[in-house]
Design a protein around this motif. Sequence first.
Motif, PDB file in Angstrom:
ATOM      1  N   UNK A   2       0.836  -1.193   0.000  1.00  0.00           N
ATOM      2  CA  UNK A   2       0.000   0.000   0.000  1.00  0.00           C
ATOM      3  C   UNK A   2       0.882   1.257   0.000  1.00  0.00           C
ATOM      4  N   UNK A   3       0.415   2.310  -0.691  1.00  0.00           N
ATOM      5  CA  UNK A   3       1.203   3.549  -0.704  1.00  0.00           C
ATOM      6  C   UNK A   3       1.294   4.153   0.697  1.00  0.00           C
ATOM      7  N   UNK A   4       2.435   4.783   0.979  1.00  0.00           N
ATOM      8  CA  UNK A   4       2.656   5.377   2.297  1.00  0.00           C
ATOM      9  C   UNK A   4       1.812   6.641   2.483  1.00  0.00           C
ATOM     10  N   UNK A   5       1.589   7.364   1.415  1.00  0.00           N
ATOM     11  CA  UNK A   5       0.861   8.622   1.486  1.00  0.00           C
ATOM     12  C   UNK A   5      -0.390   8.558   0.630  1.00  0.00           C
ATOM     13  N   UNK A   6      -1.419   9.249   1.063  1.00  0.00           N
ATOM     14  CA  UNK A   6      -2.623   9.389   0.237  1.00  0.00           C
ATOM     15  C   UNK A   6      -2.402  10.564  -0.716  1.00  0.00           C
ATOM     16  N   UNK A   7      -3.286  10.734  -1.696  1.00  0.00           N
ATOM     17  CA  UNK A   7      -3.156  11.892  -2.595  1.00  0.00           C
ATOM     18  C   UNK A   7      -3.233  13.201  -1.802  1.00  0.00           C
ATOM     19  N   UNK A   8      -2.732  14.248  -2.401  1.00  0.00           N
ATOM     20  CA  UNK A   8      -2.702  15.558  -1.762  1.00  0.00           C
ATOM     21  C   UNK A   8      -4.114  16.092  -1.542  1.00  0.00           C
ATOM     22  N   UNK A   9      -4.373  16.620  -0.350  1.00  0.00           N
ATOM     23  CA  UNK A   9      -5.658  17.217   0.001  1.00  0.00           C
ATOM     24  C   UNK A   9      -5.432  18.609   0.567  1.00  0.00           C
ATOM     25  N   UNK A  10      -6.455  19.418   0.522  1.00  0.00           N
ATOM     26  CA  UNK A  10      -6.416  20.751   1.120  1.00  0.00           C
ATOM     27  C   UNK A  10      -7.549  20.866   2.129  1.00  0.00           C
ATOM     28  N   UNK A  11      -7.279  21.585   3.201  1.00  0.00           N
ATOM     29  CA  UNK A  11      -8.293  21.810   4.233  1.00  0.00           C
ATOM     30  C   UNK A  11      -9.251  22.889   3.733  1.00  0.00           C
ATOM     31  N   UNK A  12     -10.548  22.604   3.847  1.00  0.00           N
ATOM     32  CA  UNK A  12     -11.547  23.594   3.436  1.00  0.00           C
ATOM     33  C   UNK A  12     -12.256  24.214   4.633  1.00  0.00           C
ATOM     34  N   UNK A  13     -12.411  23.440   5.716  1.00  0.00           N
ATOM     35  CA  UNK A  13     -13.124  23.936   6.900  1.00  0.00           C
ATOM     36  C   UNK A  13     -12.473  23.382   8.153  1.00  0.00           C
ATOM     37  N   UNK A  15     -13.036  22.597  12.081  1.00  0.00           N
ATOM     38  CA  UNK A  15     -14.100  22.365  13.062  1.00  0.00           C
ATOM     39  C   UNK A  15     -13.475  21.852  14.356  1.00  0.00           C
ATOM     40  N   UNK A  16     -13.147  22.725  15.279  1.00  0.00           N
ATOM     41  CA  UNK A  16     -12.486  22.341  16.538  1.00  0.00           C
ATOM     42  C   UNK A  16     -11.252  21.479  16.242  1.00  0.00           C
ATOM     43  N   UNK A  17     -11.316  20.182  16.529  1.00  0.00           N
ATOM     44  CA  UNK A  17     -10.178  19.295  16.291  1.00  0.00           C
ATOM     45  C   UNK A  17     -10.310  18.497  15.005  1.00  0.00           C
ATOM     46  N   UNK A  18     -11.303  18.801  14.210  1.00  0.00           N
ATOM     47  CA  UNK A  18     -11.523  18.072  12.963  1.00  0.00           C
ATOM     48  C   UNK A  18     -11.506  19.040  11.784  1.00  0.00           C
ATOM     49  N   UNK A  19     -11.356  18.453  10.617  1.00  0.00           N
ATOM     50  CA  UNK A  19     -11.279  19.252   9.396  1.00  0.00           C
ATOM     51  C   UNK A  19     -12.093  18.591   8.291  1.00  0.00           C
ATOM     52  N   UNK A  20     -12.580  19.422   7.376  1.00  0.00           N
ATOM     53  CA  UNK A  20     -13.149  18.933   6.124  1.00  0.00           C
ATOM     54  C   UNK A  20     -12.101  19.216   5.064  1.00  0.00           C
ATOM     55  N   UNK A  21     -11.924  18.254   4.161  1.00  0.00           N
ATOM     56  CA  UNK A  21     -10.858  18.395   3.172  1.00  0.00           C
ATOM     57  C   UNK A  21     -11.382  18.140   1.769  1.00  0.00           C
ATOM     58  N   UNK A  22     -10.568  18.572   0.774  1.00  0.00           N
ATOM     59  CA  UNK A  22     -10.859  18.303  -0.624  1.00  0.00           C
ATOM     60  C   UNK A  22      -9.549  18.051  -1.338  1.00  0.00           C
ATOM     61  N   UNK A  23      -9.626  17.388  -2.482  1.00  0.00           N
ATOM     62  CA  UNK A  23      -8.416  17.126  -3.262  1.00  0.00           C
ATOM     63  C   UNK A  23      -8.044  18.374  -4.033  1.00  0.00           C
ATOM     64  N   UNK A  24      -6.851  18.369  -4.622  1.00  0.00           N
ATOM     65  CA  UNK A  24      -6.417  19.524  -5.401  1.00  0.00           C
ATOM     66  C   UNK A  24      -7.273  19.713  -6.651  1.00  0.00           C
ATOM     67  N   UNK A  26     -10.408  19.653  -6.518  1.00  0.00           N
ATOM     68  CA  UNK A  26     -11.639  20.166  -5.910  1.00  0.00           C
ATOM     69  C   UNK A  26     -12.716  19.115  -5.697  1.00  0.00           C
ATOM     70  N   UNK A  27     -12.338  17.872  -5.525  1.00  0.00           N
ATOM     71  CA  UNK A  27     -13.299  16.827  -5.155  1.00  0.00           C
ATOM     72  C   UNK A  27     -13.409  16.802  -3.641  1.00  0.00           C
ATOM     73  N   UNK A  28     -14.602  17.052  -3.137  1.00  0.00           N
ATOM     74  CA  UNK A  28     -14.812  17.114  -1.690  1.00  0.00           C
ATOM     75  C   UNK A  28     -14.805  15.702  -1.118  1.00  0.00           C
ATOM     76  N   UNK A  29     -14.051  15.511  -0.058  1.00  0.00           N
ATOM     77  CA  UNK A  29     -13.988  14.221   0.624  1.00  0.00           C
ATOM     78  C   UNK A  29     -15.087  14.215   1.670  1.00  0.00           C
ATOM     79  N   UNK A  30     -15.923  13.181   1.667  1.00  0.00           N
ATOM     80  CA  UNK A  30     -17.025  13.139   2.618  1.00  0.00           C
ATOM     81  C   UNK A  30     -16.508  12.875   4.030  1.00  0.00           C
ATOM     82  N   UNK A  31     -17.219  13.374   5.002  1.00  0.00           N
ATOM     83  CA  UNK A  31     -16.851  13.175   6.393  1.00  0.00           C
ATOM     84  C   UNK A  31     -15.844  14.206   6.881  1.00  0.00           C
ATOM     85  N   UNK A  32     -15.403  13.984   8.104  1.00  0.00           N
ATOM     86  CA  UNK A  32     -14.442  14.882   8.734  1.00  0.00           C
ATOM     87  C   UNK A  32     -13.218  14.075   9.127  1.00  0.00           C
TER      88      UNK A  32
END
Length: 118
Positions: A2-13, A15-24, A26-32
């Motif tokens: 398995x790859x050591x790293x996942x694809x690059x993501x950017x933080x969009x929101x 939320x306290x200790x959690x974040x919502x992210x999307x890929x470069x 602009x595909x939004x990743x579901x969940x936090x």
Amino acid sequence: MAPKWSPLHCITTHLCNSYRIETTSRNIVSGELHAQFLQAFIPRDRTKLAEEQKRFKEELVQRMESAEHTEQREQNTRAKEENKEENQEIENKGPNEEDNKDNTNEEGNESVGGENSE
């Protein structure tokens, strides 16, 4: 393996200790995603990933500036409408009744000075 790293993501929101992210792309990743699973990634200069990140940041800045500009325009429009409404109310009221009163007493006779002389 398995790859050591996942694809690059950017933080969009944040939320306290959690974040919502999307890929470069602009595909939004579901969940936090909890902060402990995130690590900063700084791509090496002159790589394809560095160029993609640079373009993404520029687009993000443009979107933010556009949103701010749109918000400012809406505020200006609301202010103009409020001023227009206030001006219309003032025009509709006309002069005060006090200004329209003649200098007449109760019997309809003009009064001179402060007292009526009969």
